[in-house]
Design a protein around this motif. Sequence first.
Motif, PDB file in Angstrom:
ATOM      1  N   LEU A   1       0.852  -1.279  -0.002  1.00  0.00           N
ATOM      2  CA  LEU A   1       0.073  -0.134  -0.114  1.00  0.00           C
ATOM      3  C   LEU A   1       0.893   1.275   0.109  1.00  0.00           C
ATOM      4  CD1 LEU A   1      -2.788   1.458   0.133  1.00  0.00           C
ATOM      5  CD2 LEU A   1      -2.757   1.116   2.712  1.00  0.00           C
ATOM      6  N   ALA A   2       1.967   1.250   0.979  1.00  0.00           N
ATOM      7  CA  ALA A   2       2.740   2.400   0.978  1.00  0.00           C
ATOM      8  C   ALA A   2       3.546   2.632  -0.518  1.00  0.00           C
ATOM      9  CB  ALA A   2       3.765   2.322   2.144  1.00  0.00           C
ATOM     10  N   LEU A   3       4.061   1.725  -1.129  1.00  0.00           N
ATOM     11  CA  LEU A   3       4.865   1.729  -2.238  1.00  0.00           C
ATOM     12  C   LEU A   3       3.955   2.400  -3.285  1.00  0.00           C
ATOM     13  CD1 LEU A   3       7.075  -1.632  -2.118  1.00  0.00           C
ATOM     14  CD2 LEU A   3       7.801   0.902  -1.831  1.00  0.00           C
ATOM     15  N   GLU A   4       2.796   1.587  -3.636  1.00  0.00           N
ATOM     16  CA  GLU A   4       2.029   2.015  -4.526  1.00  0.00           C
ATOM     17  C   GLU A   4       1.330   3.406  -4.494  1.00  0.00           C
ATOM     18  OE1 GLU A   4      -1.223   0.016  -7.484  1.00  0.00           O
ATOM     19  OE2 GLU A   4      -0.886  -1.047  -5.822  1.00  0.00           O
ATOM     20  N   ALA A   5       1.177   3.860  -3.298  1.00  0.00           N
ATOM     21  CA  ALA A   5       0.676   4.947  -2.933  1.00  0.00           C
ATOM     22  C   ALA A   5       1.470   6.247  -3.027  1.00  0.00           C
ATOM     23  CB  ALA A   5       0.077   5.150  -1.743  1.00  0.00           C
ATOM     24  N   GLU A   6       2.804   5.794  -2.671  1.00  0.00           N
ATOM     25  CA  GLU A   6       3.838   6.979  -2.642  1.00  0.00           C
ATOM     26  C   GLU A   6       4.596   7.346  -4.161  1.00  0.00           C
ATOM     27  OE1 GLU A   6       6.764   6.941   0.686  1.00  0.00           O
ATOM     28  OE2 GLU A   6       4.917   6.189   1.927  1.00  0.00           O
ATOM     29  N   SER A   7       4.343   6.128  -4.859  1.00  0.00           N
ATOM     30  CA  SER A   7       4.796   6.050  -6.052  1.00  0.00           C
ATOM     31  C   SER A   7       4.089   6.563  -7.166  1.00  0.00           C
ATOM     32  CB  SER A   7       5.605   4.623  -6.383  1.00  0.00           C
ATOM     33  OG  SER A   7       4.579   3.704  -6.818  1.00  0.00           O
TER      34      SER A   7
ATOM     35  N   ASP B   1       9.187   2.354 -11.288  1.00  0.00           N
ATOM     36  CA  ASP B   1      10.844   2.545 -11.310  1.00  0.00           C
ATOM     37  C   ASP B   1      10.765   3.669 -10.028  1.00  0.00           C
ATOM     38  OD1 ASP B   1      11.421   1.551 -13.274  1.00  0.00           O
ATOM     39  OD2 ASP B   1      11.122   3.217 -14.754  1.00  0.00           O
ATOM     40  N   VAL B   2       9.878   4.404  -9.614  1.00  0.00           N
ATOM     41  CA  VAL B   2       9.866   5.313  -8.499  1.00  0.00           C
ATOM     42  C   VAL B   2       9.759   4.266  -7.189  1.00  0.00           C
ATOM     43  CG1 VAL B   2       8.721   7.023  -7.279  1.00  0.00           C
ATOM     44  CG2 VAL B   2       8.791   7.313  -9.531  1.00  0.00           C
ATOM     45  N   ALA B   3       8.791   3.274  -7.295  1.00  0.00           N
ATOM     46  CA  ALA B   3       8.781   2.245  -6.057  1.00  0.00           C
ATOM     47  C   ALA B   3      10.004   1.469  -5.858  1.00  0.00           C
ATOM     48  CB  ALA B   3       7.555   1.459  -6.584  1.00  0.00           C
ATOM     49  N   ASP B   4      10.583   1.083  -6.866  1.00  0.00           N
ATOM     50  CA  ASP B   4      11.917   0.540  -6.797  1.00  0.00           C
ATOM     51  C   ASP B   4      12.799   1.376  -5.909  1.00  0.00           C
ATOM     52  OD1 ASP B   4      11.350  -1.500  -8.294  1.00  0.00           O
ATOM     53  OD2 ASP B   4      12.429  -0.900 -10.036  1.00  0.00           O
TER      54      ASP B   4
END
Length: 409
Positions: free
Chosen positions: A74-80, A85-88
């Motif tokens: 949830l955090a990775l998808e929301a923040e990216s 690439d941003v989530a990486d």
Amino acid sequence: MSADRALTTVDTRPYFERVLCHALQTGVVDKARLDALRREGAKGIVQLATYFGTPNLRPELEAARTRLVTLVSLALEAESGGKIDVADQLLRDKTLLALSKSGADRLRKLHALPTERLLGAPEIFRESEKDFLAKCTAESPITYARYLAEHASRERNRHYIDATYWLLAKLGVEKDDADEWHVFCESTINSALLVLLTERKPAGLFSVDRFMKLHEAARKKRGADFPTLEAWLEEAPPGVSKLLRREMERFVAEVLPVIREISATEIYRNQDRFSGLFFFDTSSVTEITHHDKACAEAWTRITGNQGEHTDVQCGVLLMVATGLEPTRSLLKRDATLIWEHFRETGFDEDAVARFIENVVPFEYQSDVRRLWEDDLGPEAALQLDSDDTTLVMNYLQETCRASWKKKPR
């Protein structure tokens, strides 16, 4: 395979897993960072298992692993913003514990938003924050798409509540007073709009007595404008203004036709049909009209303070339906007359309808009407259409409040 017949595959893996695989493939996450992720993951699983239960049971640890993956996803998808690439890079730069906390914080903020458009919703209607987190992370792991949909729905509820408080404040109603009503926004807004439609100097909401006058004024008014509200909205917050303008359109399209077609008495008495249409404020004035008081007195005189009992209601209705003077308890001769009158003329349905409308208190009317139309009327018509005296008298004795003993067959 040709391009037009190519199959599209859907990646159903948790977002965290997809990001980790991509980050490893692209080299954004190296071996050292992967080892760190393993250590952080183990620590996070133990922390979550401890928070929701115990770290000493394997099922709890397995559930905690699901919780960690859900929160980090949830955090990775929301923040990216869904950009892998941003989530990486987020996975490379932030610890799993930090990402897990970020996901949990989002769910806590979601939990704080209202699930209903209800003023002053009692806490009993809200599940605890811990139960909400438990459900969203393991029982039914939430996806980012579900999170966005739920967040949008709850935000709309909050906007409605804020707009309702704003409108009530303009009508002179304090927020604390409104909270005590525990009423839905739509019925409150409808009530406020009825006041604003019909009164030049609108103030407060209405009791049943005042509703009768407002209803009549709305029927007589040719137009459907709200000049006072239009003036207020000039200085209202944009979100409030937009929402209330939509509500004005809805009121004119959906509520005003009901007012013009249905009598005021029918609207406030028939709450099973018009539930939630309006809210009647009874805090400072009598809840029922003088006519209603007279009805209540007549009902009490007939039923002897036993009017809420179904057997009493059945006896009264059968006596009315057969032209007898209704009483709380049937005498044997009353039962005989009910049977004789039914065999001669059947039931007088109009008399029953008038009795319910003019004598039964409005808080009982819906239930009494259903009792007659759906149960008692059809059943009694079958039971009384018989030549067996014992069968008929036993039926009346069992169905109604009776003063004689049942005769054994």
